[in-house]
Write an enzyme that holds these catalytic residues in place. Structure first.
Site, PDB file in Angstrom:
ATOM      1  N   GLY A  91      74.262  12.890  19.321  1.00  0.00           N
ATOM      2  CA  GLY A  91      73.582  13.838  18.436  1.00  0.00           C
ATOM      3  C   GLY A  91      72.154  14.119  18.864  1.00  0.00           C
ATOM      4  O   GLY A  91      71.604  13.488  19.766  1.00  0.00           O
ATOM      5  N   ASP A  92      71.574  15.111  18.238  1.00  0.00           N
ATOM      6  CA  ASP A  92      70.148  15.441  18.347  1.00  0.00           C
ATOM      7  C   ASP A  92      69.867  16.270  17.092  1.00  0.00           C
ATOM      8  O   ASP A  92      70.621  16.160  16.107  1.00  0.00           O
ATOM      9  CB  ASP A  92      69.867  16.215  19.651  1.00  0.00           C
ATOM     10  N   LYS A 127      71.921  17.032  28.652  1.00  0.00           N
ATOM     11  CA  LYS A 127      71.638  17.495  27.284  1.00  0.00           C
ATOM     12  C   LYS A 127      72.465  18.732  27.025  1.00  0.00           C
ATOM     13  O   LYS A 127      72.817  19.457  27.955  1.00  0.00           O
ATOM     14  CB  LYS A 127      70.153  17.849  27.154  1.00  0.00           C
TER      15      LYS A 127
HETATM   16  N1  GLU Z   1      69.209  12.920  21.279  1.00  0.00           N
HETATM   17  C1  GLU Z   1      68.697  11.602  21.491  1.00  0.00           C
HETATM   18  C2  GLU Z   1      67.604  11.622  22.526  1.00  0.00           C
HETATM   19  O1  GLU Z   1      66.837  12.576  22.568  1.00  0.00           O
HETATM   20  C3  GLU Z   1      69.812  10.576  21.765  1.00  0.00           C
HETATM   21  C4  GLU Z   1      70.701  10.864  22.906  1.00  0.00           C
HETATM   22  C5  GLU Z   1      71.899   9.923  23.048  1.00  0.00           C
HETATM   23  O2  GLU Z   1      72.036   9.006  22.247  1.00  0.00           O
HETATM   24  O3  GLU Z   1      72.667  10.133  23.987  1.00  0.00           O
HETATM   25  O4  GLU Z   1      67.394  10.711  23.277  1.00  0.00           O
END
Ligand code: GLU
Length: 448
Positions: free
Chosen positions: A168-169, A129
Site C-alpha cells: 500500500g501507499d 512503485k
Molecule cells: N509505500 C510504503 C513506502 O513508501 C511501503 C512500501 C512497501 O511496503 O512495499 O515505503
C-alpha cells in the site's frame, strides 16, 4: 580530466531532457546526485560501466488502462502504473498509490527513492512503485472493489513473489490490498501469499505491518535525539497528516512520553495542545472515513483551522507524514523560529529542497524519508520472510526486529556521514549508504 561535479551535472542535464515534465522525479534525482559527487571524488569507479545512468533509468515502466463502472453506471477510464526501477538487491518492492495527482513522474520519484530506502533496510529487496490517478475519495466500497479488480486484471502478469511485490501507499490500505489479492488469486489460481504485503492477518499478513511506518519513524527520531543527549519524553511534536503513517507515529510518540500538538488532512489542521486521543482519531479516520474537523466536535481542548499552516505551531520535533513537498522554505523558517530542533520525514520527500537547506543552515537535525520512513517497507520484507517460511511471528518479536532495523539504519546514516566528513548530515549519510550497496551489486552483475 572531467571533475565529478561536471560528470554529475552532465548526467543530470541529460536526464532533465529525457524526462521532461517530471519535476518530482528531477527533485529526487538531484538530491541523490548531489550526494554522489562526494562519493565519486573518493571512489571514481562508481561512474564506471554507465552505473549512474543505469541507476537513474527504470528497468521497466508499465502503463495501462484501468476501465471500471461506477454505481451510477458511468464508465470511467483511469491510468495504471508500475515502475520496476531496480532489482539488483532483490525483487522490486514498493507500494501502490491511488490518488488523483498520480502520474508517471510521481511514480518514478517514488520508485527512485524506494531503491535507496530498501537498500538501507539491509534486507534483500529492490525498488519499485505503482499506482493510479484513481480518486478513492467518496467512492463506495463496491466501486473500490471493482476498481481494484480491474487494476489487478492487468497488473497480475507483471508481479510475483520472486518478481515484484507491491504493497500500500496513499489511498491503498488493508481493504484495497484485500481486493487486489483476491483478484490476483482468482486470475493465477494460486494462493501466492508473498505477492503482496500489507495483507490481513488471517491470510498471510504480518503483525506490526500496519503500525510499522509510523512506529519506525519515531524509533528513528528517538535514536537521532539520543545521539544529541535528548529524547521524545516530554517533547512537543507536530505530526502532519492523519493517515496510516501519521496515526501510528502519534501513537508511538505519545507512548514514549511526547505530546502531539497537532495533526492535519487536506481540508485543514487541528491544534491539540493537550495531546491527541488516538482511539478517537483512529475511529474517525479508519472506520468512519471522515475529515479531521470531526475530531474537534467530539473532544475538548482542540481547535480546527481551515486556513494557515500546521507548521506555525510551536514544538521541539516535527514529523511531516502527509505527502511530497508539503513543507516549503517558508514553513521551515517558521519551524526554526518556533524552536523545532528535530525533523524526521514519515512521508516520501515531504520537505522541499529549500526547506532542507534552511534546516541544514539552522542546525536542525533532519532525517530524510528514505531513512526515517523505511520501517514500513522493512516490515513488508519481514512479512515476505514469514510467507516464505509459512510462519507468523508475535507482535513483540516483529516489533523488536523493526526497532533493531531502524537503529541500524540510523547508525549507518550517521557513520557514513562521518566517513565523508559531513557529520550529522543524514541526507548525505542515507543517500551514500543506500547507494553503495546497490551500486556494488550492479557492478558485480555487469551491464544489464
Ligand atoms: N509505500 C510504503 C513506502 O513508501 C511501503 C512500501 C512497501 O511496503 O512495499 O515505503
Amino acid at each position: 580530466m572531467t571533475s565529478s561535479k561536471e560528470l554529475v551535472s552532465g548526467y543530470y542535464n541529460k536526464l532533465l531532457k529525457r524526462n521532461a515534465g517530471e519535476p518530482e522525479f528531477h527533485q529526487a534525482v538531484a538530491e541523490v546526485l548531489d550526494s554522489l559527487k562526494i562519493v565519486l571524488e573518493k571512489d571514481p569507479h562508481y561512474a564506471d560501466y554507465g552505473l549512474i545512468q543505469r541507476l537513474c533509468e527504470p528497468e521497466r515502466q508499465i502503463i495501462f488502462r484501468v476501465p471500471w463502472i461506477s454505481d451510477n453506471n458511468n464508465v470511467h477510464v483511469n491510468r495504471g502504473f508500475r515502475v520496476q526501477f531496480n532489482s539488483a538487491l532483490g525483487p522490486y518492492k514498493g507500494g501502490l498509490r491511488f490518488h488523483p495527482s498520480v502520474n508517471l513522474g510521481i511514480i518514478k520519484f517514488l520508485g527512485f527513492e524506494q531503491i535507496f530506502k530498501n537498500s538501507l533496510t539491509g534486507l534483500p529487496i529492490g525498488g519499485g512503485k505503482g499506482g493510479s490517478d484513481f480518486d478513492p475519495k467518496g467512492r463506495s466500497d463496491a466501486e473500490i472493489m471493482r476498481f481494484c479488480q480491474s487494476f489487478m486484471t492487468e497488473l497480475y502478469r507483471h508481479i510475483g513473489e520472486y518478481r515484484d511485490v507491491p504493497a500500500g501507499d496513499i489511498g491503498v490500505g488493508g481493504r484495497e490490498i484485500g481486493y487486489l489479492f483476491g483478484q490476483y488469486r482468482r486470475l493465477t489460481v494460486q494462493h501466492e501469499s508473498g505477492v503482496l504485503t500489507g495483507k490481513g492477518l488471517t491470510w498471510g499478513g504480518s503483525l506490526v505491518r500496519t503500525e510499522a511506518t509510523g512506529y519506525g519513524a519515531v524509533y528513528f527520531t528517538n535514536e537521532m535525539m539520543r545521539t544529541h543527549g535528548e529524547s521524545l519524553d516530554g517533547a512537543k511534536v507536530i505530526v502532519s497528516g492523519s493517515g496510516n503513517v501519521a496515526i501510528y507515529a502519534m501513537e508511538k510518540a505519545q507512548e514514549l512520553g511526547a505530546t502531539v500538538v497537532g495533526f492535519s488532512d487536506s481540508s485543514g489542521w487541528v491544534s491539540t495542545p493537550n495531546g491527541v486521543d488516538i482511539q478517537l482519531l483512529k475511529d474517525i479516520k479508519d472506520n468512519r472515513r471522515e475529515r479531521v474537523s470531526q475530531y474537534v466536535k467530539e473532544t475538548t481542548g482542540a481547535t480546527f483551522n481551515a486556513d494557515g499552516t500546521i507548521w506555525s505551531l510551536e514544538a521541539d520535533v516535527a514529523l511531516p507524514c502527509a505527502t511530497q513537498n508539503e513543507l516549503n522554505g517558508e514553513h521551515a523558517q517558521m519551524l526554526v523560529d518556533n524552536g523545532v530542533k528535530y525533523v524526521a520525514e514519515g512521508a516520501n520527500m515531504p520537505s522541499t529542497p529549500e526547506a532542507i537547506e534552511i534546516f541544514r543552515k539552522s542546525g536542525v537535525h533532519f532525517a530524510p524519508g528514505k531513512a526515517a520512513n523505511a520501517g514500513g517497507v522493512a516490515t513488508s520484507a519481514l512479512e515476505m520472510q514469514q510467507n516464505a517460511s509459512r510462519d507468523s511471528w508475535s507482535f513483540e518479536y516483529t516489533d523488536q526486529r523493526l526497532h533493531k532495523i531502524m537503529s541500524n539504519i540510523f547508525q549507518r546514516c550517521d557513520q557514513t556521514a562521518k566517513e565523508y566528513d559531513r557529520e550529522g548530515d543524514y541526507v548525505i549519510g542515507a543517500n551514500i549508504a543506500g547507494f553503495k550497496k546497490v551500486a556494488d551489486a550492479m557492478l558485480a552483475q555487469g551491464v544489464i
